[in-house]
Design an enzyme around this catalytic site. Structure first.
Site, PDB file in Angstrom:
ATOM      1  N   ALA A  47       3.232  -0.769   4.682  1.00 21.41           N
ATOM      2  CA  ALA A  47       2.810  -0.633   6.046  1.00 21.41           C
ATOM      3  C   ALA A  47       2.540  -2.133   6.756  1.00 21.41           C
ATOM      4  O   ALA A  47       2.684  -2.420   7.704  1.00 21.41           O
ATOM      5  CB  ALA A  47       1.957   0.297   6.110  1.00 21.41           C
ATOM      6  N   TYR A  49      11.477   8.406   1.106  1.00 22.50           N
ATOM      7  CA  TYR A  49      11.401   7.091   0.229  1.00 22.50           C
ATOM      8  C   TYR A  49      12.238   7.713  -1.096  1.00 22.50           C
ATOM      9  O   TYR A  49      12.176   6.838  -2.045  1.00 22.50           O
ATOM     10  CB  TYR A  49       9.952   7.046   0.127  1.00 22.50           C
ATOM     11  CG  TYR A  49       9.392   6.460   1.059  1.00 22.50           C
ATOM     12  CD1 TYR A  49       9.884   5.227   1.700  1.00 22.50           C
ATOM     13  CD2 TYR A  49       8.537   7.298   1.660  1.00 22.50           C
ATOM     14  CE1 TYR A  49       9.313   4.926   2.892  1.00 22.50           C
ATOM     15  CE2 TYR A  49       7.744   6.739   2.975  1.00 22.50           C
ATOM     16  CZ  TYR A  49       8.346   5.553   3.530  1.00 22.50           C
ATOM     17  OH  TYR A  49       7.666   5.038   4.809  1.00 22.50           O
ATOM     18  N   HIS A  77      12.725  -2.826   1.637  1.00 23.26           N
ATOM     19  CA  HIS A  77      12.098  -1.544   1.996  1.00 23.26           C
ATOM     20  C   HIS A  77      13.219  -0.717   1.420  1.00 23.26           C
ATOM     21  O   HIS A  77      14.453  -0.756   1.466  1.00 23.26           O
ATOM     22  CB  HIS A  77      12.219  -1.557   3.621  1.00 23.26           C
ATOM     23  CG  HIS A  77      11.269  -2.339   4.137  1.00 23.26           C
ATOM     24  ND1 HIS A  77       9.978  -2.515   3.942  1.00 23.26           N
ATOM     25  CD2 HIS A  77      11.476  -3.510   4.713  1.00 23.26           C
ATOM     26  CE1 HIS A  77       9.137  -3.260   4.733  1.00 23.26           C
ATOM     27  NE2 HIS A  77      10.212  -4.210   4.868  1.00 23.26           N
ATOM     28  N   ARG A 103       5.693  11.325  -2.251  1.00 27.02           N
ATOM     29  CA  ARG A 103       5.263  10.945  -0.901  1.00 27.02           C
ATOM     30  C   ARG A 103       6.412  10.810  -0.082  1.00 27.02           C
ATOM     31  O   ARG A 103       7.464  10.209  -0.289  1.00 27.02           O
ATOM     32  CB  ARG A 103       4.742   9.394  -0.860  1.00 27.02           C
ATOM     33  CG  ARG A 103       4.439   8.693   0.284  1.00 27.02           C
ATOM     34  CD  ARG A 103       4.398   7.277   0.251  1.00 27.02           C
ATOM     35  NE  ARG A 103       4.012   6.838   1.638  1.00 27.02           N
ATOM     36  CZ  ARG A 103       4.318   5.589   1.945  1.00 27.02           C
ATOM     37  NH1 ARG A 103       4.916   4.599   0.982  1.00 27.02           N
ATOM     38  NH2 ARG A 103       4.261   5.117   3.147  1.00 27.02           N
ATOM     39  N   ASN A 109       7.751  -5.806  -1.089  1.00 30.87           N
ATOM     40  CA  ASN A 109       7.821  -4.619  -0.454  1.00 30.87           C
ATOM     41  C   ASN A 109       6.650  -4.497   0.135  1.00 30.87           C
ATOM     42  O   ASN A 109       5.590  -4.095  -0.262  1.00 30.87           O
ATOM     43  CB  ASN A 109       8.320  -3.216  -0.988  1.00 30.87           C
ATOM     44  CG  ASN A 109       8.465  -2.247  -0.078  1.00 30.87           C
ATOM     45  OD1 ASN A 109       7.927  -2.251   1.316  1.00 30.87           O
ATOM     46  ND2 ASN A 109       8.972  -0.988  -0.447  1.00 30.87           N
ATOM     47  N   SER A 129      13.516   2.372   2.813  1.00 33.21           N
ATOM     48  CA  SER A 129      13.863   3.155   3.903  1.00 33.21           C
ATOM     49  C   SER A 129      14.702   1.954   5.028  1.00 33.21           C
ATOM     50  O   SER A 129      14.292   0.827   5.062  1.00 33.21           O
ATOM     51  CB  SER A 129      12.955   3.715   4.873  1.00 33.21           C
ATOM     52  OG  SER A 129      11.985   3.023   5.068  1.00 33.21           O
ATOM     53  N   PRO A 169       0.867  -1.102  -0.008  1.00 33.36           N
ATOM     54  CA  PRO A 169       0.054   0.319   0.137  1.00 33.36           C
ATOM     55  C   PRO A 169       0.760   1.392  -0.073  1.00 33.36           C
ATOM     56  O   PRO A 169       1.836   1.217   0.725  1.00 33.36           O
ATOM     57  CB  PRO A 169      -0.997  -0.203   1.307  1.00 33.36           C
ATOM     58  CG  PRO A 169      -0.019  -1.074   2.153  1.00 33.36           C
ATOM     59  CD  PRO A 169       0.666  -2.046   1.256  1.00 33.36           C
ATOM     60  N   ASN A 170       0.258   2.444  -0.871  1.00 30.17           N
ATOM     61  CA  ASN A 170       0.927   3.739  -0.695  1.00 30.17           C
ATOM     62  C   ASN A 170       2.091   3.668  -1.503  1.00 30.17           C
ATOM     63  O   ASN A 170       2.515   4.968  -1.964  1.00 30.17           O
ATOM     64  CB  ASN A 170       0.949   4.381   0.541  1.00 30.17           C
ATOM     65  CG  ASN A 170      -0.147   4.256   1.247  1.00 30.17           C
ATOM     66  OD1 ASN A 170      -1.251   4.763   0.843  1.00 30.17           O
ATOM     67  ND2 ASN A 170      -0.167   3.598   2.648  1.00 30.17           N
ATOM     68  N   HIS A 216       4.460  -4.283   9.322  1.00 31.62           N
ATOM     69  CA  HIS A 216       4.459  -4.336  10.857  1.00 31.62           C
ATOM     70  C   HIS A 216       3.067  -4.631  11.362  1.00 31.62           C
ATOM     71  O   HIS A 216       2.904  -4.727  12.482  1.00 31.62           O
ATOM     72  CB  HIS A 216       4.481  -2.776  10.837  1.00 31.62           C
ATOM     73  CG  HIS A 216       5.507  -2.032  10.011  1.00 31.62           C
ATOM     74  ND1 HIS A 216       6.909  -2.278  10.193  1.00 31.62           N
ATOM     75  CD2 HIS A 216       5.413  -0.942   9.133  1.00 31.62           C
ATOM     76  CE1 HIS A 216       7.692  -1.818   9.249  1.00 31.62           C
ATOM     77  NE2 HIS A 216       6.801  -0.915   8.636  1.00 31.62           N
ATOM     78  N   ARG A 231       7.751   0.735  13.398  1.00 34.64           N
ATOM     79  CA  ARG A 231       8.250   0.298  12.310  1.00 34.64           C
ATOM     80  C   ARG A 231       9.551  -0.618  12.261  1.00 34.64           C
ATOM     81  O   ARG A 231       9.966  -1.390  11.437  1.00 34.64           O
ATOM     82  CB  ARG A 231       8.870   1.213  11.396  1.00 34.64           C
ATOM     83  CG  ARG A 231       7.708   2.334  10.861  1.00 34.64           C
ATOM     84  CD  ARG A 231       8.260   3.356   9.644  1.00 34.64           C
ATOM     85  NE  ARG A 231       7.409   4.356   9.593  1.00 34.64           N
ATOM     86  CZ  ARG A 231       6.241   4.394   8.811  1.00 34.64           C
ATOM     87  NH1 ARG A 231       5.634   3.522   8.123  1.00 34.64           N
ATOM     88  NH2 ARG A 231       5.619   5.645   8.967  1.00 34.64           N
ATOM     89  N   GLU A 282      12.128  -9.825   1.425  1.00 39.93           N
ATOM     90  CA  GLU A 282      11.617  -8.455   1.724  1.00 39.93           C
ATOM     91  C   GLU A 282      12.460  -7.633   1.507  1.00 39.93           C
ATOM     92  O   GLU A 282      13.853  -7.593   1.854  1.00 39.93           O
ATOM     93  CB  GLU A 282      11.146  -8.745   3.154  1.00 39.93           C
ATOM     94  CG  GLU A 282      10.493  -7.572   3.834  1.00 39.93           C
ATOM     95  CD  GLU A 282       9.797  -7.627   5.060  1.00 39.93           C
ATOM     96  OE1 GLU A 282       9.156  -8.707   5.373  1.00 39.93           O
ATOM     97  OE2 GLU A 282       9.972  -6.685   5.884  1.00 39.93           O
ATOM     98  N   ARG A 285      13.938   4.046  12.256  1.00 39.74           N
ATOM     99  CA  ARG A 285      12.715   4.929  12.318  1.00 39.74           C
ATOM    100  C   ARG A 285      12.018   4.902  13.483  1.00 39.74           C
ATOM    101  O   ARG A 285      12.330   4.399  14.577  1.00 39.74           O
ATOM    102  CB  ARG A 285      11.807   4.655  10.851  1.00 39.74           C
ATOM    103  CG  ARG A 285      12.751   4.813   9.755  1.00 39.74           C
ATOM    104  CD  ARG A 285      11.850   4.669   8.276  1.00 39.74           C
ATOM    105  NE  ARG A 285      10.803   5.690   8.370  1.00 39.74           N
ATOM    106  CZ  ARG A 285       9.866   5.577   7.381  1.00 39.74           C
ATOM    107  NH1 ARG A 285       9.913   4.501   6.829  1.00 39.74           N
ATOM    108  NH2 ARG A 285       8.784   6.343   7.686  1.00 39.74           N
TER     109      ARG A 285
HETATM  110  C1  DQA Z   1       8.342   0.985   3.530  1.00 40.98           C
HETATM  111  C2  DQA Z   1       8.567   1.102   5.059  1.00 40.98           C
HETATM  112  C3  DQA Z   1       7.186   0.696   5.840  1.00 40.98           C
HETATM  113  O1  DQA Z   1       7.220   1.054   6.988  1.00 40.98           O
HETATM  114  C4  DQA Z   1       6.349   1.866   5.299  1.00 40.98           C
HETATM  115  O2  DQA Z   1       5.095   1.705   5.807  1.00 40.98           O
HETATM  116  C5  DQA Z   1       6.170   2.042   3.843  1.00 40.98           C
HETATM  117  C6  DQA Z   1       7.446   1.807   2.996  1.00 40.98           C
HETATM  118  C7  DQA Z   1       9.625   1.239   2.886  1.00 40.98           C
HETATM  119  O3  DQA Z   1       9.956   0.716   1.544  1.00 40.98           O
HETATM  120  O4  DQA Z   1      10.919   1.758   3.421  1.00 40.98           O
HETATM  121  O5  DQA Z   1       5.243   2.287   3.132  1.00 40.98           O
HETATM  122  O6  DQA Z   1       8.268  -0.381   3.273  1.00 40.98           O
END
Ligand code: DQA
Length: 146
Positions: A77, A23, A100, A18, A74, A102, A10-11, A80, A111, A98, A107
């Site tokens: 959110a 990111y 990410h 964003r 990836n 970041s 998501p997102n 978590h 997270r 997996e 953080r």
């Molecule tokens: C993320 C890290 C997650 O904590 C966050 O919710 C994201 C992006 C990352 O790629 O750094 O949406 O997965």
């Protein structure tokens, strides 16, 4: 030709617009292009997908056992929060990584725990869009050695 799936949660469709300080400036479309180019270099076919919906992400994971040689995810959110994604990942015997953008361990406290990483072979985080490229190299290696 080996096939991999690169699943985005998501997102991540909003990347580039964003929290760019966290990111980076690359859009998901740009990361998709870079990932496809890297995969082609390694003679991998890459299916790159994104969903904001937990159930759809689970369906992508379920498709791996029959249709792909490896998975990169990836979970954003859902990393978590989602025992459902963890259970789906655990059901897959193929190589799984997996990623990410970041470094989730530097953080917010909420997270720092990745539920989903308990269901994968390894975790790459903190390298921005390079995390995707490093994961493609790693999955290529795992496909031939695991
Ligand atoms: C993320 C890290 C997650 O904590 C966050 O919710 C994201 C992006 C990352 O790629 O750094 O949406 O997965």
């Amino acid at each position: 030709m080996k096939k991999i799936i690169l699943i985005n949660g998501p997102n991540l469709n909003l990347l580039g617009n964003r929290e760019n300080n966290i990111y980076g400036n690359h859009s998901l479309e740009e990361i998709k292009k870079q990932s496809e180019e890297k995969s082609a270099e390694l003679n991998l076919e890459c299916f790159f997908c994104q969903s904001n919906n937990e159930g759809e992400l689970i369906n992508f994971i379920h498709s791996v056992e029959k249709e792909y040689d490896g998975l990169i995810i990836n979970p954003a959110a859902f990393t978590h929060t989602s025992v459902a994604l963890l259970d789906a990942l655990r059901s897959i015997s193929k190589p799984k990584i997996e990623i990410h953008l970041s470094n989730i361990y530097t953080r917010e406290e909420y997270r720092k725990k990745s539920i989903t990483s308990e269901g994968v072979d390894g975790l790459i985080c903190g390298f921005g869009s390079l995390s995707y490229i490093l994961a493609i190299e790693a999955i290529n290696n795992l496909i031939y050695t695991k």
